[in-house]
Design an enzyme around this catalytic site. Structure first.
Site, PDB file in Angstrom:
ATOM      1  N   GLY A 208      22.937  47.681  34.616  1.00 49.22           N
ATOM      2  CA  GLY A 208      22.747  46.925  33.382  1.00 49.22           C
ATOM      3  C   GLY A 208      21.588  45.950  33.496  1.00 49.22           C
ATOM      4  CD  GLU A 229      20.313  44.871  16.230  1.00 48.91           C
ATOM      5  OE1 GLU A 229      21.418  45.148  15.707  1.00 48.91           O
ATOM      6  OE2 GLU A 229      19.394  45.699  16.359  1.00 48.91           O
ATOM      7  CB  SER A 233      29.430  41.425  23.284  1.00 48.56           C
ATOM      8  OG  SER A 233      28.720  41.867  24.430  1.00 48.56           O
TER       9      SER A 233
END
Length: 389
Positions: A208, A229, A233
């Protein structure tokens, strides 16, 4: 100015408590999602490559593919099937990995795939990602997106040959789909990442962070700044905050102009003139725009990170960083920040002269037909071999 040590400890404990609370909330939400899946006849498990993975969320696959609660997905083309026998008979001939190679290191590669040139593949990719993402995915209007697909590499030895015969066949490389991130070809809000996914078996292996780092490297090559964007989360926020800290600390400790050179160049003044003390040679001063230019991070994210680290000051009517290298190293030690990046800086295979938004037309294959018809070609009628988890 830098916060006191006691305040840093309290902030760290607060961050840990907040993270544990958010993790518990995510687990409870996933448990509720699985209960909803069992009640609403949704897909509960997928088989892709060598992995059998429990799903987290519902995805808008056709209703007939949800009947067995298990889906079989080709790792090369991401075509989805209802039965294991169908996957075994599939024998996919699609190119894998596909697209344009933009990054490569010893263990992984990143390929740029144009959503307009590889429509069916990218639609299948979005449907797959929705099984593990609660929001921010597209399914059909994907022509305005670029998809950066990450694959892990492993070398397989050539077939066994007698010891007296030296095989001339080199080791072959096998690729495994790991995840991807997508970005708009043209974003008004300067978003350099729209959606990011790493499959659960590969989480905790820094993939990631590698995707986030590469998204910013591509942004710097374009000569702009960008960011993810919004909204993020909770897990995405912690991942990005970790990267922002490392990137900014690395920039501050790098080969950057000293305070004296900065003032003489931008203000046309001698910093020692009229001053009772000289500035230490290790002390540096930077504007937010300078740090944004060096890191590719949006100015508002740079401002947030510096304030979060206690490295922000206000000087001559604007926010600047004016701090010594020793203080920065102290902050790194207290916050346990590792400034090393996951990506190999020599692994990027593009430069400023490349067109980052162009599609590899020589490699693209025109795709026709609907998603449903393409996935139903090899289905066997009357097969009852689908199994649940």
């Amino acid at each position: 100015m830098r916060t006191e040590h006691a305040h840093d400890k309290r902030a760290q404990k607060s961050d840990v408590c907040t993270l544990k609370t958010e993790e518990a909330s995510v687990k409870a939400k996933l448990q509720k999602t699985h209960e909803d899946q069992e009640a609403n006849d949704e897909i509960r498990r997928i088989v892709i490559g060598d992995f059998s993975i429990a799903t987290w969320y519902a995805s808008p696959y056709p209703a007939e593919y949800k009947q067995g609660h298990e889906l079989y997905i080709c790792e090369r083309c991401l075509k989805y099937m209802r039965f294991r026998q169908t996957l075994e008979m599939h024998r996919c001939q699609e190119p894998f990995p596909r697209g344009r190679l933009v990054y490569e290191d010893a263990s992984s590669s990143l390929y740029e795939v144009d959503g307009k040139a590889h429509t069916l593949f990218c639609q299948n990719l979005c449907l797959l990602s929705k099984l593990f993402l609660d929001q921010k995915t597209v399914y059909y209007d994907i022509g305005c997106f670029l998809f950066y697909v990450l694959v892990a590499k492993r070398r397989s030895a050539p077939p066994h040959t007698p010891s007296f015969y030296k095989s001339a066949e080199p080791e072959s490389i096998e690729y495994t789909f790991v995840g991807y991130f997508s970005k708009e070809k043209s974003s008004i809000e300067q978003n350099n990442l729209a959606c990011i996914l790493v499959l659960p078996p590969f989480r905790g292996q820094s993939y990631g962070q590698l995707l986030i780092e590469l998204s910013y490297e591509l942004t710097k090559l374009e000569g702009t700044t960008g960011g993810p964007e919004q909204p993020l989360s909770s897990q995405g926020f912690h991942s990005y905050r970790s990267y922002w800290r490392r990137a900014i600390i690395q920039a501050l400790l790098g080969e950057l102009p000293s305070m004296e050179r900065y003032l003489s160049r931008t203000c046309g003044r001698n910093p020692h003139k009229g001053s009772k003390r000289k500035v230490e040679c290790t002390q540096r001063i930077f504007s937010l725009s300078r740090l944004a230019q060096l890191t590719g991070i949006r100015t508002e994210d740079v401002l947030f990170t510096l304030d979060d680290l206690g490295l922000l000051d206000f000087w001559l009517g604007r926010h600047v960083v004016c701090i010594s290298d020793e203080t920065i190293r102290q902050v790194v030690a207290e916050r346990r920040i590792n400034p090393r990046m996951r990506m190999d800086p020599n692994g990027l295979l593009v430069d400023e002269d490349d067109e980052m938004h162009s599609s590899s037309s020589a490699e693209s294959v025109a795709t026709s037909g609907t998603n449903d018809s393409a996935n139903e070609e090899e289905e066997e009628e009357g097969s009852d071999s689908s199994s649940s988890s």
